[in-house]
Design a protein around this motif. Structure first.
Motif, PDB file in Angstrom:
ATOM      1  N   LEU A   1       0.824  -1.206   0.000  1.00 29.33           N
ATOM      2  CA  LEU A   1       0.000   0.000   0.000  1.00 29.33           C
ATOM      3  C   LEU A   1       0.861   1.259   0.000  1.00 29.33           C
ATOM      4  N   GLU A   2       1.975   1.231   0.720  1.00 27.58           N
ATOM      5  CA  GLU A   2       2.881   2.385   0.716  1.00 27.58           C
ATOM      6  C   GLU A   2       3.467   2.607  -0.669  1.00 27.58           C
ATOM      7  N   ILE A   3       3.803   1.523  -1.363  1.00 29.70           N
ATOM      8  CA  ILE A   3       4.320   1.635  -2.736  1.00 29.70           C
ATOM      9  C   ILE A   3       3.237   2.215  -3.643  1.00 29.70           C
ATOM     10  N   GLU A   4       2.022   1.707  -3.502  1.00 29.48           N
ATOM     11  CA  GLU A   4       0.910   2.196  -4.321  1.00 29.48           C
ATOM     12  C   GLU A   4       0.631   3.681  -4.043  1.00 29.48           C
ATOM     13  N   ILE A   5       0.706   4.074  -2.789  1.00 29.65           N
ATOM     14  CA  ILE A   5       0.499   5.484  -2.433  1.00 29.65           C
ATOM     15  C   ILE A   5       1.579   6.342  -3.091  1.00 29.65           C
ATOM     16  N   HIS A   6       2.805   5.894  -3.041  1.00 27.11           N
ATOM     17  CA  HIS A   6       3.902   6.642  -3.656  1.00 27.11           C
ATOM     18  C   HIS A   6       3.670   6.769  -5.168  1.00 27.11           C
ATOM     19  N   THR A   7       3.266   5.693  -5.816  1.00 23.49           N
ATOM     20  CA  THR A   7       2.991   5.709  -7.255  1.00 23.49           C
ATOM     21  C   THR A   7       1.858   6.686  -7.574  1.00 23.49           C
ATOM     22  N   LEU A   8       0.808   6.641  -6.797  1.00 19.27           N
ATOM     23  CA  LEU A   8      -0.327   7.544  -7.019  1.00 19.27           C
ATOM     24  C   LEU A   8       0.069   9.001  -6.808  1.00 19.27           C
ATOM     25  N   LYS A   9       0.902   9.266  -5.829  1.00 25.24           N
ATOM     26  CA  LYS A   9       1.375  10.640  -5.616  1.00 25.24           C
ATOM     27  C   LYS A   9       2.166  11.128  -6.826  1.00 25.24           C
ATOM     28  N   ASP A  10       2.999  10.248  -7.373  1.00 24.04           N
ATOM     29  CA  ASP A  10       3.768  10.615  -8.576  1.00 24.04           C
ATOM     30  C   ASP A  10       2.829  10.912  -9.747  1.00 24.04           C
ATOM     31  N   GLN A  11       1.809  10.074  -9.926  1.00 21.11           N
ATOM     32  CA  GLN A  11       0.845  10.288 -11.007  1.00 21.11           C
ATOM     33  C   GLN A  11       0.099  11.611 -10.819  1.00 21.11           C
ATOM     34  N   ILE A  12      -0.277  11.909  -9.589  1.00 17.12           N
ATOM     35  CA  ILE A  12      -0.967  13.171  -9.304  1.00 17.12           C
ATOM     36  C   ILE A  12      -0.061  14.347  -9.635  1.00 17.12           C
ATOM     37  N   GLN A  13       1.188  14.252  -9.267  1.00 13.73           N
ATOM     38  CA  GLN A  13       2.147  15.324  -9.570  1.00 13.73           C
ATOM     39  C   GLN A  13       2.267  15.528 -11.075  1.00 13.73           C
ATOM     40  N   LYS A  14       2.376  14.430 -11.821  1.00 10.21           N
ATOM     41  CA  LYS A  14       2.481  14.526 -13.286  1.00 10.21           C
ATOM     42  C   LYS A  14       1.209  15.130 -13.877  1.00 10.21           C
ATOM     43  N   LEU A  15       0.047  14.701 -13.381  1.00 10.38           N
ATOM     44  CA  LEU A  15      -1.213  15.246 -13.883  1.00 10.38           C
ATOM     45  C   LEU A  15      -1.338  16.730 -13.562  1.00 10.38           C
ATOM     46  N   GLN A  16      -0.852  17.145 -12.420  1.00  8.01           N
ATOM     47  CA  GLN A  16      -0.879  18.569 -12.087  1.00  8.01           C
ATOM     48  C   GLN A  16       0.005  19.359 -13.044  1.00  8.01           C
ATOM     49  N   GLU A  17       1.170  18.817 -13.358  1.00 11.67           N
ATOM     50  CA  GLU A  17       2.067  19.498 -14.309  1.00 11.67           C
ATOM     51  C   GLU A  17       1.421  19.591 -15.694  1.00 11.67           C
ATOM     52  N   ILE A  18       0.781  18.511 -16.118  1.00  7.23           N
ATOM     53  CA  ILE A  18       0.106  18.511 -17.424  1.00  7.23           C
ATOM     54  C   ILE A  18      -1.029  19.536 -17.420  1.00  7.23           C
ATOM     55  N   THR A  19      -1.804  19.560 -16.352  1.00  9.45           N
ATOM     56  CA  THR A  19      -2.910  20.505 -16.244  1.00  9.45           C
ATOM     57  C   THR A  19      -2.407  21.942 -16.292  1.00  9.45           C
ATOM     58  N   MET A  20      -1.332  22.217 -15.576  1.00  9.76           N
ATOM     59  CA  MET A  20      -0.768  23.564 -15.578  1.00  9.76           C
ATOM     60  C   MET A  20      -0.289  23.944 -16.985  1.00  9.76           C
ATOM     61  N   GLU A  21       0.304  23.017 -17.696  1.00 11.33           N
ATOM     62  CA  GLU A  21       0.758  23.283 -19.062  1.00 11.33           C
ATOM     63  C   GLU A  21      -0.442  23.539 -19.971  1.00 11.33           C
ATOM     64  N   GLN A  22      -1.501  22.757 -19.805  1.00  7.69           N
ATOM     65  CA  GLN A  22      -2.714  22.972 -20.599  1.00  7.69           C
ATOM     66  C   GLN A  22      -3.318  24.351 -20.309  1.00  7.69           C
ATOM     67  N   ILE A  23      -3.304  24.743 -19.043  1.00 10.03           N
ATOM     68  CA  ILE A  23      -3.835  26.063 -18.683  1.00 10.03           C
ATOM     69  C   ILE A  23      -2.977  27.154 -19.338  1.00 10.03           C
ATOM     70  N   ARG A  24      -1.680  26.985 -19.358  1.00 10.77           N
ATOM     71  CA  ARG A  24      -0.809  27.970 -20.000  1.00 10.77           C
ATOM     72  C   ARG A  24      -1.113  28.074 -21.504  1.00 10.77           C
ATOM     73  N   VAL A  25      -1.291  26.905 -22.127  1.00  9.21           N
ATOM     74  CA  VAL A  25      -1.592  26.893 -23.560  1.00  9.21           C
ATOM     75  C   VAL A  25      -2.939  27.573 -23.810  1.00  9.21           C
ATOM     76  N   ILE A  26      -3.945  27.268 -23.006  1.00 12.95           N
ATOM     77  CA  ILE A  26      -5.275  27.870 -23.159  1.00 12.95           C
ATOM     78  C   ILE A  26      -5.190  29.380 -22.971  1.00 12.95           C
ATOM     79  N   MET A  27      -4.459  29.823 -21.961  1.00 17.10           N
ATOM     80  CA  MET A  27      -4.311  31.264 -21.727  1.00 17.10           C
ATOM     81  C   MET A  27      -3.605  31.937 -22.907  1.00 17.10           C
TER      82      MET A  27
END
Length: 140
Positions: free
Chosen positions: A93-119
């Motif tokens: 579960l700790e490994i899975e939590i770490h993996t999910l945190k990494d995915q969330i971080q990547k998705l946040q970066e992608i979202t921020m890039e999309q917001i920059r492109v939209i702006m």
């Protein structure tokens, strides 16, 4: 004579009161005798503990205790196995939590890039919409 009588009465009165005062001097109070200490309250005698298995011979008792000991050893072994399983689950579960945190971080970066492109696109659209007619009017 009156004076003598008066002086004698006065003299007798003064000495008479002094002797009565001296005689009426109070005696010191008597020291009370100490009261006897109360006897301590005694605890009741504990009742003897009855034998849990009356009429059991020593060999039967040893056999019963051996069986109970074996049962406890089995329970202990099962609990140890459960502990190991739970530790493995926790690690997974700790490994899975770490993996999910990494995915969330990547998705946040992608979202921020999309917001920059939209702006950026919104800014370009605004330039086109608001500046284009002005430039076209100036051309005429």
């Amino acid at each position: 004579m009156n004076k003598i009588l008066f002086l004698s009465l006065l003299f007798f009165g003064l000495f008479g009161t002094q002797t009565t005062i001296a005689q009426e001097e109070p005696e010191p109070p008597e020291i009370p005798e100490p009261s006897p200490e109360p006897e301590p309250i005694r605890l009741p005698e504990p009742e003897p503990v009855p034998e849990p298995f009356p009429g059991e011979t020593k060999s039967e008792k040893i056999q019963r205790l051996t069986e109970e000991n074996n049962k406890l050893k089995n329970q202990n072994s099962k609990l140890q196995d459960q502990i190991v399983d739970l530790q493995k689950q926790k690690s997974n579960l700790e490994i899975e939590i770490h993996t999910l945190k990494d995915q969330i971080q990547k998705l946040q970066e992608i979202t921020m890039e999309q917001i920059r492109v939209i702006m950026d696109l919104v800014n370009k659209l605004r330039e086109v919409v608001f500046e284009s007619p002005l430039t076209s009017l100036n051309r005429f």
